[in-house]
Structures are given as C-alpha cells and as structure tokens.
Scaffold this motif. Structure first.
Motif, short mmCIF file in Angstrom:
data_model
loop_
_atom_site.label_atom_id
_atom_site.label_comp_id
_atom_site.label_asym_id
_atom_site.label_seq_id
_atom_site.Cartn_x
_atom_site.Cartn_y
_atom_site.Cartn_z
N MET A 1 16.05 24.58 10.10
CA MET A 1 14.85 24.03 10.74
C MET A 1 15.26 22.84 11.60
SD MET A 1 11.35 22.59 8.94
CE MET A 1 11.07 24.16 8.12
N THR A 2 14.81 22.81 12.90
CA THR A 2 15.23 21.74 13.80
C THR A 2 14.08 21.01 14.47
OG1 THR A 2 15.44 23.33 15.62
CG2 THR A 2 17.42 22.87 14.30
N GLN A 3 12.81 21.41 14.21
CA GLN A 3 11.73 20.72 14.89
C GLN A 3 11.61 19.28 14.41
OE1 GLN A 3 11.21 23.12 12.58
NE2 GLN A 3 9.28 22.87 11.51
N THR A 4 10.89 18.46 15.20
CA THR A 4 10.74 17.05 14.87
C THR A 4 9.94 16.89 13.58
OG1 THR A 4 10.85 16.42 17.19
CG2 THR A 4 9.84 14.85 15.68
N LEU B 1 13.97 15.05 4.24
CA LEU B 1 14.60 14.90 2.93
C LEU B 1 14.07 15.95 1.96
CD1 LEU B 1 15.10 11.49 1.13
CD2 LEU B 1 14.51 13.54 -0.12
N VAL B 2 12.76 16.10 1.89
CA VAL B 2 12.17 17.05 0.95
C VAL B 2 12.55 18.48 1.31
CG1 VAL B 2 9.97 18.00 0.12
CG2 VAL B 2 10.30 15.52 0.26
N ASP B 3 12.54 18.82 2.59
CA ASP B 3 12.93 20.17 3.00
C ASP B 3 14.36 20.48 2.58
OD1 ASP B 3 10.47 20.66 4.13
OD2 ASP B 3 11.11 20.24 6.19
N ASP C 1 20.76 5.37 7.18
CA ASP C 1 20.02 4.64 8.21
C ASP C 1 19.49 5.53 9.32
OD1 ASP C 1 20.19 2.06 7.13
OD2 ASP C 1 22.22 1.78 7.92
N ASP C 2 19.98 6.76 9.41
CA ASP C 2 19.60 7.68 10.48
C ASP C 2 18.96 8.91 9.85
OD1 ASP C 2 19.34 9.39 12.62
OD2 ASP C 2 21.45 9.29 13.24
N ALA C 3 17.66 9.10 10.09
CA ALA C 3 16.94 10.22 9.48
C ALA C 3 17.52 11.57 9.89
CB ALA C 3 15.46 10.15 9.86
N ALA C 4 18.09 11.66 11.09
CA ALA C 4 18.65 12.93 11.56
C ALA C 4 19.85 13.36 10.73
CB ALA C 4 19.04 12.82 13.04
N ARG C 5 20.47 12.42 10.02
CA ARG C 5 21.64 12.75 9.22
C ARG C 5 21.30 13.03 7.75
NH1 ARG C 5 26.52 8.70 10.07
NH2 ARG C 5 27.49 10.32 8.79
N LEU C 6 20.02 13.00 7.41
CA LEU C 6 19.65 13.25 6.02
C LEU C 6 20.17 14.59 5.49
CD1 LEU C 6 16.05 11.76 5.90
CD2 LEU C 6 17.91 11.19 4.32
N PRO C 7 20.10 15.69 6.25
CA PRO C 7 20.67 16.94 5.72
C PRO C 7 22.15 16.82 5.36
CG PRO C 7 19.27 17.39 7.62
CD PRO C 7 19.43 15.91 7.56
N GLU C 8 22.89 16.12 6.20
CA GLU C 8 24.32 15.92 5.93
C GLU C 8 24.52 15.13 4.63
OE1 GLU C 8 27.78 12.96 7.67
OE2 GLU C 8 26.20 13.64 9.03
N TYR C 9 23.79 14.03 4.49
CA TYR C 9 23.95 13.19 3.30
C TYR C 9 23.52 13.92 2.03
CZ TYR C 9 25.11 8.90 5.85
OH TYR C 9 25.74 7.94 6.61
N ILE C 10 22.45 14.68 2.10
CA ILE C 10 21.96 15.37 0.91
C ILE C 10 22.93 16.47 0.49
CG2 ILE C 10 20.10 16.83 -0.01
CD1 ILE C 10 18.20 15.13 1.77
N ALA C 11 23.45 17.22 1.47
CA ALA C 11 24.44 18.25 1.14
C ALA C 11 25.68 17.63 0.53
CB ALA C 11 24.80 19.04 2.39
N LEU D 1 12.45 6.52 6.67
CA LEU D 1 11.71 7.68 6.15
C LEU D 1 10.49 8.01 7.01
CD1 LEU D 1 11.87 6.89 2.32
CD2 LEU D 1 13.12 8.71 3.53
N ARG D 2 10.03 7.05 7.80
CA ARG D 2 8.87 7.29 8.68
C ARG D 2 9.29 7.75 10.07
NH1 ARG D 2 7.11 2.34 6.21
NH2 ARG D 2 7.74 1.21 8.10
N ASP D 3 10.57 7.59 10.40
CA ASP D 3 11.05 8.02 11.72
C ASP D 3 10.80 9.52 11.91
OD1 ASP D 3 11.91 5.50 12.30
OD2 ASP D 3 14.05 5.93 12.04
N GLU D 4 10.41 9.90 13.14
CA GLU D 4 10.24 11.33 13.47
C GLU D 4 11.38 11.75 14.39
OE1 GLU D 4 6.38 12.36 14.85
OE2 GLU D 4 5.34 11.36 13.19
N VAL D 5 12.21 12.64 13.87
CA VAL D 5 13.41 13.05 14.59
C VAL D 5 13.63 14.55 14.39
CG1 VAL D 5 14.51 10.79 14.29
CG2 VAL D 5 14.92 12.61 12.61
N ALA D 6 14.52 15.11 15.19
CA ALA D 6 14.97 16.49 14.99
C ALA D 6 16.23 16.48 14.13
CB ALA D 6 15.25 17.16 16.33
N ALA D 7 16.32 17.40 13.20
CA ALA D 7 17.47 17.47 12.31
C ALA D 7 17.78 18.92 11.99
CB ALA D 7 17.21 16.68 11.03
#
Length: 550
Positions: free
Chosen positions: A1-4, A11-13, A134-144, A167-173
């Motif tokens: 999933m890549t939408q904003t 994080l939850v996804d 610090d970067d919401a777009a990197r959450l998938p990387e950190y969680i994995a 956590l409130r930032d809206e980004v593509a990831a």
C-alpha cells in the motif's frame, strides 16, 4: 500500500501485515493517532490494561505463547518506566516482544518537556534494539526490522519511540511483507562430532529449554533422548520444554531442585545444553556447572552466536535453531549403545515430585498441588511470578507441552496475573491458573479488572503467608530471628475478587482445598482461592525453625 496515510495508520497497517492480532496497552495522548487507526482495524484486538507493567507482562507472555513478538503500547515518561519491567523479563527470558512508546513531539525534544525521557538511552541496555522513528514514511522499514530483530538468533525485546507529531504526519509509504525467522540448520559435521562425544561418554546429561524452543522441539528431542537413554533436565522455569512423562525426564534445575539431580549434573562427564543459556538460576550461581567446568565436556547448542562461548568455555559449540537440531537428531541413523541413566533419573524425579503429607500443617500446599493434578487437564497453563510459593508447583506439578508454564526466569514479581490474562485470551479453551503470593499478587492485582472486563475464565490462587517469603527465608538464614521489613498486611483477597464480579473462597485447611477447587473450576468466569498458610512452612523442603537452627 502506497497511498498517503497518517503515521498512525501506516504503523497499524504494517502491524497487520506482520500478523499482529492483539495489542496490550494503557492509552496515552502521545499515540492518539495509533488509537484512532485501531478504531478501524478489526483484525487487531486491543486489550486495555490498568497499569503499564501489567500490559508489558501480558505482551511478554503472549510472545512466549505464540513465538511472534507480543505487542505493547504505552505513553512516554511514567508509562515507559512502568513498562520497563516487561522489557527486562523479555530480555532475560529470550522472548520476542515489541514495546511502542509515544514520545514528545520532535520539535520539543531535549527541553525536558512534559514526561520527556531519552527513551533510546533508557532502553538500550535492556532491549536487543532501541530506536526512535522520526520519519513516518520509514515506519514499514522500522517495523519489519523490529520483527526480524525480535525473532532472530536469541529472541528478545525491541523498543520503538514514536514522536506524537510524526504519528500525525500524512505521507506515502511502501509496506513491507511478513518477516519470518531465518532457518539455521545445524552443520552435519558438528552433529557427527556431537554423536562421537556422546558415544564416548559414560555419564551424559542434557539441559534443555529457552531461546527458540517450542513444543515440537521438545517432542523431537524426546525421540532422540529416549532412544539412547539420555537423562534430560529442564533449565530454570523451562519445565514445559520437555515432556514430563518421558521415561528419561530428570526434573528441573533452578531453586530448590532434587539433590539427586544436582549430583547427576556434578558427576556428568558430558553436559549437553540445548537452548539453555546456563544462567545463574539454572547453575546455582555458576557453581553447579562452572564456566570452565574442569573434568566435564560441554556441548552448547544455541541459535545466537553471541551466546556461545560468552560465559562458558564450550568444547563443541553448535549455532543452530533448537528445533532443527532436535529434528536432525531424531532422524539421524546412529549406533549409540543406550544408557541406563535416563530411566534411573526419571525414577528419582517421580519420587521427588510426589508430595508426602506434612505432619502438623493446617494447609499443606503439597497436597493442594496433588489435588490440582487430579482435577485439572494436562494442558493447563500455570502462570506465576516470583516467590517461595512457586516452589510447590515447580516441584510437584507435572507440566504439559511448551506454553503451559508462564513464569519469568528473570524472577519478576507480579507476573502471574497479567500472564494468565494473556494466556486466557490466547487460549480461550484451555484452563488457565494464575499463582501468586500475597506480596506478588498486589504488584499487579489490578489486572483482575482486565480479566473481568473481558469476561475471561481464570482461576487465581493466592498463597498468603503474610510475608515477603523469599526475602524472609534469606533473612532467617543470614540473621536468625531478626525479622525486619518482610512482614505484610494484606486485604481480604476473596472480597477483592468478589468486588470484581468474581467468585472466591478462603481456604485454611488441607481437607477443604479439593472441594473448594471443584467449586472454583465450576465457575464460568473469574474465580479466586485465597489460601491462608503459615510462614513457618517457608519452602517445600524446610521451615523457619530449621533455618534458625543452622
């Protein structure tokens, strides 16, 4: 999933992508964006707890039961410090776990803002990995990476700090796929070397449990051990690692073990440690098996190369998954002549674990355990924290397969009740028993409210001797008759259970226990037995008076 999406949603996804189906938490304003995302995530069961220590213990217990990281969310400062005890247990118990902590906003960092703590610095000594995102777009990387770190090698805890504004930032990831533990098959040459050592041994013994152990590992190791008559002892609080009914099971090491088992370890010419770290409790302060173990050969099998040769001089180190090692042995064609020691060691354990009545004791805990063995199924999950009360169950209870003993090797008090909540949620069809002393229970007894809120079927047994019993035992041994700081005054625990909507009885005599147990087991939800005991009966093997005579 890549939408904003918001950081909380990303994080939850990604937790869902990793297979997370349950989160334990105490809510905090620092991660409201995560709570909002969970509102629309039916795949994850959110368990709201009453204190962060209880929530972290539940996550740690869930990690033990599933082999996947137990997940806990708390807020910064007080929430993080309260939850740190669960991280410590996960580290010492080699349990996969991830603690997420809501943190101060990025722009407010380093001002000692409201409830601010340097979370990475605080948790770095306790966790396998501690990090701030610090970067919401990197959450998938950190969680994995968190999942990979938590489950690989020697499993353990990961701590992730989450700035509330991130956590409130809206980004593509870009989401990451599910992480699985990499295979670690034992080297065939090392297995052949091990079998050669075993073939030449006169008095071998195995010490098992820990690391990546599971029920299948215990079953496969039993196939091998029984075929060669190898005595198998469980490491401290790993009694469910190996089938207790196996004809070569020798019992457990740790506090209050069978003296005959201790002598077998001392007399062994070959010690085979599989999964066990050979920690302080298992080795009686590194004296039963010393780090240099002169006159003994040590084979150490462990999935983490950093563990091998870290404390103990190892004659043959095998870096491999315990399951793969056990499976290899079970299917290996070998010509070993069977030992007779396994059957003899098992007979010694049977005698040691059969409680004899204690004369002149109003409430004999050994007979209470015997009554429980008669009334409860073999797959009952026994959960306990720290305290001398646990010694009666460690000695006399017959544990089922892996996942039926939830007890911290770290020796943390207050673990039993929250662990039992986690077990009742994870295994709703199993019988779950929480054991606690009067001191142990009140460290996390508030989680009765969590059990009641979830309508869980749970039996709580409180052993009340009006004392911090373990410390009293050491006190009487070192300073006989000079009792200071170990006497307790407690509430009416039966009344407390009723206040939570549960059923409860107080038991003061041995003959009253079995009928009360039957009534407790007939309850559909929360049931509590308050056992009033005499501190004189300080352990299954000694009394206060005997300690004072030394």
């Amino acid at each position: 999933m890549t939408q904003t999406r918001t950081g909380g949603r990303i994080l939850v996804d990604n937790l869902v992508a990793q297979g997370c189906d349950r989160i334990f938490c105490v809510p905090g304003e620092s991660y409201l964006a995560v709570l909002d995302a969970l509102h629309e995530t039916p795949a994850i069961d959110l368990v709201v707890c009453r204190q962060e220590g209880g929530a972290a213990f539940m996550a740690e217990a869930d990690g033990k039961l599933t082999g996947r990281p137990g997940i806990c969310f708390v807020t910064r400062g007080p929430g993080a410090t309260n939850a740190s005890i669960g991280v410590h247990v996960a580290r010492q118990d080699s349990t996969p776990m991830i603690l997420f902590i809501g943190d101060v906003a990025r722009g407010d960092r380093d001002r000692e803002g409201f409830q601010e703590v340097d979370l990475v610095a605080m948790f770095r000594p306790l966790a396998k990995w501690a990090v701030r995102v610090d970067d919401a777009a990197r959450l998938p990387e950190y969680i994995a990476r968190a999942y990979a770190t938590a489950v690989s090698g020697r499993p353990g805890p990961v701590v992730i700090a989450l700035p509330e504004d991130m956590l409130r930032d809206e980004v593509a990831a870009v989401d990451r796929p599910r992480i699985v533990r990499p295979a670690q098959v034992p080297d065939p040459g090392a297995v052949i070397a091990f079998l050669d050592l075993l073939r030449d041994a006169a008095a071998p013994i195995a010490i098992v449990g820990g690391a990546d152990w599971d029920a299948a590992t215990g079953g496969r190791f039993a196939v091998f051990a029984e075929s060669v008559g190898l005595p198998v002892a469980a490491a401290f609080r790993r009694q469910d690692a190996y089938p207790n009914g196996s004809p070569v099971y020798a019992g457990n090491l740790g506090y209050g073990p069978n003296p005959m088992l201790l002598q077998r370890v001392r007399d062994a010419d070959l010690v085979i440690a599989v999964g066990a770290r050979l920690g302080e409790a298992t080795t009686d302060g590194y004296t039963l098996l010393t780090p240099d173990h002169p006159g003994q050969t040590l084979v150490h099998v462990h999935p983490d190369p950093d563990e091998l040769n870290s404390v103990y001089r190892t004659d043959l180190a095998i870096c491999a998954d315990c399951h793969d090692f056990a499976d290899t042995l079970a299917g290996w064609a070998h010509d070993l002549y069977p030992f007779e020691d396994g059957a003899a060691a098992h007979g010694e354990w049977i005698d040691w674990s059969t409680p004899a009545p204690r004369e002149g004791v109003a409430l004999d805990l050994g007979q209470c355990v015997a009554a429980m063995r008669a009334a409860l199924p073999a797959d009952t999950v026994i959960c306990n924290g720290a305290g001398n009360y646990s010694g009666w169950w460690h000695r006399y209870w017959r544990y089922g397969p892996q996942g039926t003993q939830l007890a911290p090797t770290a020796g943390a008090m207050g673990y039993g009740t929250p662990a039992a909540v986690a077990a009742a949620l994870r295994r709703p069809d199993a019988r779950v028993v929480a054991l606690a002393g009067d001191g142990c229970f009140l460290m996390n007894g508030q989680e009765l409210a969590t059990a009641a809120a979830r309508g869980l079927r749970l039996l709580v047994i409180i052993v009340d001797n009006a004392s911090y019993g373990t410390i009293r035992m050491h006190q009487e041994r070192e300073y006989p008759g000079r009792v200071t700081g170990t006497t307790l005054s407690s509430p009416d625990f039966a009344m407390l259970a009723r206040a939570h909507g549960g059923w409860a009885e107080t038991v003061k005599r041995t003959e009253d226990f079995a009928p009360a147990l039957d009534r407790a087991l007939a309850q559909p939800g929360l049931a509590l037995l308050h056992l009033r005991t005499d501190v004189e009966q300080i352990t299954p093997g000694t009394t206060i008076s005997a300690l004072n005579r030394r």
